[in-house]
Structures are given as C-alpha cells and as structure tokens.
Design a protein around this motif. Sequence first.
Motif, PDB file in Angstrom:
ATOM      1  N   LYS A  33      -2.066  -0.094  -5.034  1.00 23.78           N
ATOM      2  CA  LYS A  33      -0.800   0.626  -5.169  1.00 23.78           C
ATOM      3  C   LYS A  33      -0.970   1.685  -6.240  1.00 23.78           C
ATOM      4  O   LYS A  33      -1.549   1.431  -7.291  1.00 23.78           O
ATOM      5  N   GLU A  86       4.744   3.741  -9.016  1.00 25.75           N
ATOM      6  CA  GLU A  86       5.719   2.730  -9.411  1.00 25.75           C
ATOM      7  C   GLU A  86       5.493   1.430  -8.646  1.00 25.75           C
ATOM      8  O   GLU A  86       5.037   1.447  -7.510  1.00 25.75           O
ATOM      9  N   PRO A  87       5.858   0.298  -9.266  1.00 27.78           N
ATOM     10  CA  PRO A  87       5.646  -0.998  -8.610  1.00 27.78           C
ATOM     11  C   PRO A  87       6.399  -1.166  -7.288  1.00 27.78           C
ATOM     12  O   PRO A  87       5.974  -1.907  -6.424  1.00 27.78           O
ATOM     13  N   ASP A  88       7.529  -0.491  -7.131  1.00 25.85           N
ATOM     14  CA  ASP A  88       8.343  -0.652  -5.913  1.00 25.85           C
ATOM     15  C   ASP A  88       8.115   0.486  -4.914  1.00 25.85           C
ATOM     16  O   ASP A  88       9.041   0.953  -4.266  1.00 25.85           O
ATOM     17  N   ILE A  89       6.878   0.916  -4.754  1.00 28.63           N
ATOM     18  CA  ILE A  89       6.573   2.036  -3.874  1.00 28.63           C
ATOM     19  C   ILE A  89       6.674   1.632  -2.410  1.00 28.63           C
ATOM     20  O   ILE A  89       6.642   0.452  -2.062  1.00 28.63           O
ATOM     21  N   ASP A  90       6.769   2.638  -1.551  1.00 32.77           N
ATOM     22  CA  ASP A  90       6.833   2.404  -0.116  1.00 32.77           C
ATOM     23  C   ASP A  90       5.489   1.903   0.400  1.00 32.77           C
ATOM     24  O   ASP A  90       4.441   2.167  -0.181  1.00 32.77           O
ATOM     25  N   GLU A  91       5.542   1.214   1.532  1.00 29.57           N
ATOM     26  CA  GLU A  91       4.316   0.701   2.149  1.00 29.57           C
ATOM     27  C   GLU A  91       3.344   1.822   2.479  1.00 29.57           C
ATOM     28  O   GLU A  91       2.142   1.634   2.444  1.00 29.57           O
TER      29      GLU A  91
END
Length: 68
Positions: free
Chosen positions: A12, A15-20
């Motif tokens: 990744k 940011e930790p909450d990135i899109d797939e």
Amino acid sequence: MEITKNVRIYFKFGEPDIDEEDMHEIDLQISWNDSKATGQSALSLDTAIQNWVQQNVSYHWEEVQEEE
C-alpha cells in the motif's frame, strides 16, 4: 527443517485507508529454515516475509521541483 509457504503480499502506498486500486500485490512461495533444529527460536512467517521484502524490494527517489 525448511518451511515453505505460499503467500500474497499487499503493498500500500499513501494513507492507510486507500482504495483497492492503489494496492499492489505479489504472490510468491517463500521458504526459510526453521531454526528450532539448532536450538534457537523458530523464525516466524512474518519475519521471513519482512526479510524477503528487505532483500528484494528496492526504490529510488529524487527531489523534484515544481514548475511555476
């Protein structure tokens, strides 16, 4: 004793909450020697993967200047 596992590593960036779609994956078969046979503590799969990434993933960077 050599241990072999099939694993998928997800890389990744950002940011930790990135899109797939911003995630990159690699499938590999990883083998390592289990050091229990020599009386030391066993090498975990997590440690074996960290060692693989450290030895096989490289990067290059350069400073860029924004155009005005």
